[in-house]
Write a protein that holds these residues in place. Structure first.
Motif, PDB file in Angstrom:
ATOM      1  N   TYR A 125      47.432  64.018  -4.456  1.00 33.37           N
ATOM      2  CA  TYR A 125      47.003  64.676  -5.882  1.00 33.37           C
ATOM      3  C   TYR A 125      47.040  66.151  -5.861  1.00 33.37           C
ATOM      4  O   TYR A 125      47.578  66.631  -6.727  1.00 33.37           O
ATOM      5  N   ASN A 126      46.707  66.708  -4.404  1.00 34.80           N
ATOM      6  CA  ASN A 126      47.099  67.889  -4.492  1.00 34.80           C
ATOM      7  C   ASN A 126      48.684  68.521  -4.708  1.00 34.80           C
ATOM      8  O   ASN A 126      48.794  69.329  -5.645  1.00 34.80           O
ATOM      9  N   ALA A 127      49.601  67.775  -3.891  1.00 39.39           N
ATOM     10  CA  ALA A 127      50.954  67.958  -4.041  1.00 39.39           C
ATOM     11  C   ALA A 127      51.310  67.908  -5.452  1.00 39.39           C
ATOM     12  O   ALA A 127      52.156  68.647  -5.919  1.00 39.39           O
ATOM     13  N   ALA A 128      50.804  66.885  -6.376  1.00 37.69           N
ATOM     14  CA  ALA A 128      51.006  66.695  -7.465  1.00 37.69           C
ATOM     15  C   ALA A 128      50.761  67.645  -8.541  1.00 37.69           C
ATOM     16  O   ALA A 128      51.416  67.984  -9.563  1.00 37.69           O
ATOM     17  N   GLU A 129      49.610  68.557  -8.281  1.00 36.58           N
ATOM     18  CA  GLU A 129      49.297  69.694  -8.991  1.00 36.58           C
ATOM     19  C   GLU A 129      49.882  71.155  -8.513  1.00 36.58           C
ATOM     20  O   GLU A 129      49.313  72.028  -8.725  1.00 36.58           O
ATOM     21  N   PHE A 154      53.847  64.680   2.094  1.00 35.12           N
ATOM     22  CA  PHE A 154      54.020  65.318   0.661  1.00 35.12           C
ATOM     23  C   PHE A 154      54.647  66.725   0.766  1.00 35.12           C
ATOM     24  O   PHE A 154      54.486  67.272  -0.427  1.00 35.12           O
ATOM     25  N   GLY A 155      54.934  67.210   1.573  1.00 34.16           N
ATOM     26  CA  GLY A 155      55.677  68.520   1.849  1.00 34.16           C
ATOM     27  C   GLY A 155      54.657  69.573   1.509  1.00 34.16           C
ATOM     28  O   GLY A 155      55.200  70.509   0.955  1.00 34.16           O
ATOM     29  N   MET A 156      53.411  69.543   2.144  1.00 27.45           N
ATOM     30  CA  MET A 156      52.430  70.511   2.053  1.00 27.45           C
ATOM     31  C   MET A 156      52.233  71.294   3.546  1.00 27.45           C
ATOM     32  O   MET A 156      52.466  70.615   4.299  1.00 27.45           O
ATOM     33  N   GLU A 157      51.831  72.594   3.525  1.00 25.20           N
ATOM     34  CA  GLU A 157      51.468  72.903   4.682  1.00 25.20           C
ATOM     35  C   GLU A 157      49.971  72.606   4.961  1.00 25.20           C
ATOM     36  O   GLU A 157      49.265  72.299   4.085  1.00 25.20           O
ATOM     37  N   ALA A 182      50.999  70.957  11.543  1.00 30.97           N
ATOM     38  CA  ALA A 182      50.030  71.576  11.171  1.00 30.97           C
ATOM     39  C   ALA A 182      49.613  72.731  12.024  1.00 30.97           C
ATOM     40  O   ALA A 182      50.097  72.687  13.190  1.00 30.97           O
ATOM     41  N   THR A 183      49.005  73.812  11.488  1.00 30.45           N
ATOM     42  CA  THR A 183      48.507  74.876  12.306  1.00 30.45           C
ATOM     43  C   THR A 183      47.051  74.369  12.587  1.00 30.45           C
ATOM     44  O   THR A 183      46.149  74.249  11.716  1.00 30.45           O
ATOM     45  N   VAL A 184      46.606  74.755  13.836  1.00 33.17           N
ATOM     46  CA  VAL A 184      45.198  74.490  14.217  1.00 33.17           C
ATOM     47  C   VAL A 184      44.570  75.629  14.890  1.00 33.17           C
ATOM     48  O   VAL A 184      45.113  76.508  15.471  1.00 33.17           O
ATOM     49  N   HIS A 185      43.147  76.029  14.187  1.00 33.04           N
ATOM     50  CA  HIS A 185      42.539  77.071  14.910  1.00 33.04           C
ATOM     51  C   HIS A 185      41.143  76.449  15.346  1.00 33.04           C
ATOM     52  O   HIS A 185      40.710  75.409  14.985  1.00 33.04           O
ATOM     53  N   SER A 186      40.738  76.897  16.596  1.00 29.14           N
ATOM     54  CA  SER A 186      39.289  76.636  17.243  1.00 29.14           C
ATOM     55  C   SER A 186      38.497  77.010  16.185  1.00 29.14           C
ATOM     56  O   SER A 186      38.650  78.420  15.753  1.00 29.14           O
ATOM     57  N   SER A 187      37.127  76.348  15.833  1.00 26.92           N
ATOM     58  CA  SER A 187      36.339  77.053  15.055  1.00 26.92           C
ATOM     59  C   SER A 187      35.006  77.086  15.667  1.00 26.92           C
ATOM     60  O   SER A 187      34.392  76.075  16.452  1.00 26.92           O
ATOM     61  N   PRO A 188      34.076  78.000  15.687  1.00 30.23           N
ATOM     62  CA  PRO A 188      34.211  79.157  14.628  1.00 30.23           C
ATOM     63  C   PRO A 188      35.457  80.249  15.084  1.00 30.23           C
ATOM     64  O   PRO A 188      35.647  80.407  16.351  1.00 30.23           O
ATOM     65  N   SER A 189      36.118  80.725  14.188  1.00 33.67           N
ATOM     66  CA  SER A 189      37.403  81.475  14.474  1.00 33.67           C
ATOM     67  C   SER A 189      36.871  82.988  14.053  1.00 33.67           C
ATOM     68  O   SER A 189      36.312  83.123  13.277  1.00 33.67           O
TER      69      SER A 189
END
Lengths: 439, 439
Positions: A125-129, A154-157, A182-189
């Motif tokens: 749905y996000n890609a479609a929008e 669906f070709g998104m980051e 994907a890009t991954v962060h440790s949380s809290p960042s």
């Protein structure tokens, strides 16, 4: 006529559900609305749309009983759906029960858990929008991998904040997300205001889903419209997507000759797995066609349903999300870093909370060691290593099954096996070495 | 009539093969016999019986075309078999090929690879003959986990020598074996004469399957009859058990409307996965019903088929095993510690070697980086992370598929996807960080 000698019920793709089921119109009492955190007025689609794809916001407030699954989503579902319903015959023999134990196994999905059922439509749905990037949080890493995969499709980051306890303890999940791009962060960042605020206060925090949600929401909200946010559980639209699980079970039980599930056990963290499995079966019960019992099993370390209060609370630490009426331990609750990272959430899906509050679903808590004991018993009998989250449901189901020894006590027990635990092996290793804290 | 729009072909349990297929009676030339290492006379059942279960020895020398799968084995197979044959539609689109790509996915087995197809019958026959413990070697850990699971099912102890490179680099696999109750040693170890001899000579060795075999065989041979040994590949009885893979594919291809596989690509380490997939299809070709091509894909770092010699050699370093006529790099060959640990074997199944030697099966080698590149391309399109071993087959299949762009070039290509790679994520991580040695 079913075949009682069957081990696993496999449905052909042609019998995969074509619609999601929304329980809202069938509930005896309407569920309380989400509220705007500022005005405390009921939230609207327009209020949520800056953060979530509009179609998902429509689903969040929908009172339509069935919603069509888009063809593009079904095409991806078909990689692993329908998922198997398996009769755990070896486990039954091992514990000497007269119960018939079934597990609905979501671990055959690309990333090994039920989370892909919602990540795929959310990305679609996000890609479609026209959204270019999705931000999210992840506990055990299951949701993060699911969204990373779906964004790739669906070709998104995809940008993921992973709870520190998991980021450090489960490097394989981070690697899986990165393998999917994907890009991954440790949380809290240090990347968000929310993260910096928590770190300033408690630099050694193990993190929590509530904190990671704040960071991911903030990142989307401040992206200038490039990014939107995706949530892996809790909200109504996520519960909706997971209904494919229960819809399939309803088609599979008759293949074994079962008229109904007598009891359903599912683990409950944010609630989407259990709700997805249960709500289609609950529809049948509310219509008077069955008398199934439903049991939500949560970890003793994070007992929102059994020890929390049923009240309006935020879904995140910073208070960026709407106010949700749910069982909650308070948004600032930081659970012990138990291995079932997917269950470390202070709240519980409002729809599931509502069914617990109105007595349609029961709740219980299970300790960490009991969960792993049951998981190993399951693994050694069935050859399948369950996710630590799923171990909670197994523990409850086994305790029930052990009390059933005569034919009159026999019952069809369905366990929600939300995923496999191959990436959680260090937790099993620690348990076998006697090193787990029992909370 | 098949359905060309299908994504995955699932067979009901009732269509699971009830017999294994033995290619020996159908081969145009009889395969050379195994030889006694002392006398160089053809080996007999009695020669092998001190080390292996008698029934397995009978199978090793059998010329019977079909052998019944015991009911107790089929009952365990039913946990995951029949396994899916999936059309990789998203991958086809991603690379723009006119080929129809299928993968036979063995990763849905309890331990995530095809190895359980042989570990279950091997444990069953040993248990039936009163054996209390099985010893074995493992490279990537796939076979070790498979045997650990099978021993647990049939109530036996399991002792595994894991090649040092994997023991150190893949701790999750060790943990998986231990979760199933097995004892695991790093090989070479100080526990056996064979291990001590290697260590004395080269204390820093990364180990090899050939060394680990020596240790496990010695441990069984010196156990005073308590233990027997189990091998995860190479021998005829292992190849026999794996034939369930190809028998299922023959039933599944018509579900897509395919009359035959045009080309089959499988990775080849010891050879059992490829042989199990190919031999039932080769039977059809030898009978004149199809014209399928078969391609064995091995790692450039351990190129037994493409650079080895076709000669009698031992299966292990210490020379404890029979002399086998096979493509071999020499029993003392120590391959680079590539991530596809399951392919680090100096020899190749005699039956597969024979079919390569007689021109029935082709062979090629693929470099490590090319394999991982293909694996990531596959993962991002299909959402499924392949085992590093399987990546070799994928790389070869993709190179073929890329040359096919017109309708006339279209072909049904079947890839043997021997297992998933979720426990091999550090290898993907290293590749993505640019850190792999390309051999």
């Amino acid at each position: 006529m079913g075949r009682p000698d069957l081990v696993k019920a496999l449905l052909p793709e042609s019998q995969m559900p074509t619609q999601w089921y929304n329980i809202v119109p069938d509930l005896p009492e309407p569920p309380p609305p989400h509220l705007d955190p500022g005005t405390r007025e009921p939230l609207t689609v327009d209020d949520m749309a800056p953060i979530f794809a509009r179609e998902l916001c429509e689903q969040e407030f929908s009172t339509q009983r069935y919603i069509d699954i888009p063809e593009a989503v079904r095409e991806v579902y078909r990689i692993w759906r329908p998922s198997p319903l398996v009769r755990a015959r070896r486990l039954e023999q091992a514990i000497g029960t007269s119960a018939r134990l079934y597990y609905k196994y979501e671990g055959t999905s690309p990333i090994g858990s039920h989370k892909a059922n919602s990540s795929v439509p959310q990305a679609y749905y996000n890609a479609a929008e026209g959204v270019g990037r999705l931000t999210t949080e992840t506990g055990a890493g299951q949701w993060g991998s699911a969204l990373a995969f779906a964004c790739e499709v669906f070709g998104m980051e995809c940008e993921v904040w992973q709870v520190r306890a998991s980021f450090e303890g489960k490097p394989y999940r981070r690697m899986l997300m990165q393998t999917f791009g994907a890009t991954v962060h440790s949380s809290p960042s240090e990347l968000t205001q929310a993260g910096r605020a928590v770190l300033a206060n408690d630099p050694d925090t193990t993190g929590s889903l509530g904190m990671a949600v704040s960071e991911a929401v903030e990142a989307a909200a401040t992206s200038g419209g490039v990014a939107k946010y995706a949530l892996g559980s809790v909200l109504n639209h996520v519960v909706l997507h997971q209904s494919v699980i229960g819809e399939e079970v309803l088609r599979q039980l008759p293949m074994f000759g079962e008229e109904q599930a007598d009891v359903v056990y599912g683990c409950a963290g944010g609630g989407s797995n259990l709700a997805g499995l249960s709500f289609p079966l609950l529809r049948e019960k509310l219509a008077g066609r069955t008398d199934t019992r439903f049991v939500a099993v949560e970890p003793a370390a994070c007992p929102s349903l059994t020890e929390g209060t049923y009240d309006y609370d935020h879904g995140d630490v910073a208070g960026l999300t709407p106010l949700l009426k749910m069982y909650t331990l308070g948004k600032d609750f930081v659970p012990d870093p138990i291995h079932a990272g997917g269950l470390r959430y202070h709240g519980m899906a409002p729809l599931l909370s509502h069914t617990v509050h109105t007595g349609l679903v029961e709740a219980m808590a299970v300790g960490q060691n009991e969960a792993f004991e049951a998981g190993i018993e399951f693994a050694r009998a069935e050859g399948l290593l369950p996710a630590p989250e799923s171990c909670h449901a197994i523990a409850a189901a086994l305790a029930d099954a052990r009390t059933r020894t005569s034919e009159a006590d026999g019952a069809a027990i369905v366990i929600g096996l939300s995923g496999h635990g191959q990436l959680d092996l260090p937790a099993y290793d620690a348990f076998l070495s006697g090193g787990l804290r029992d909370t």
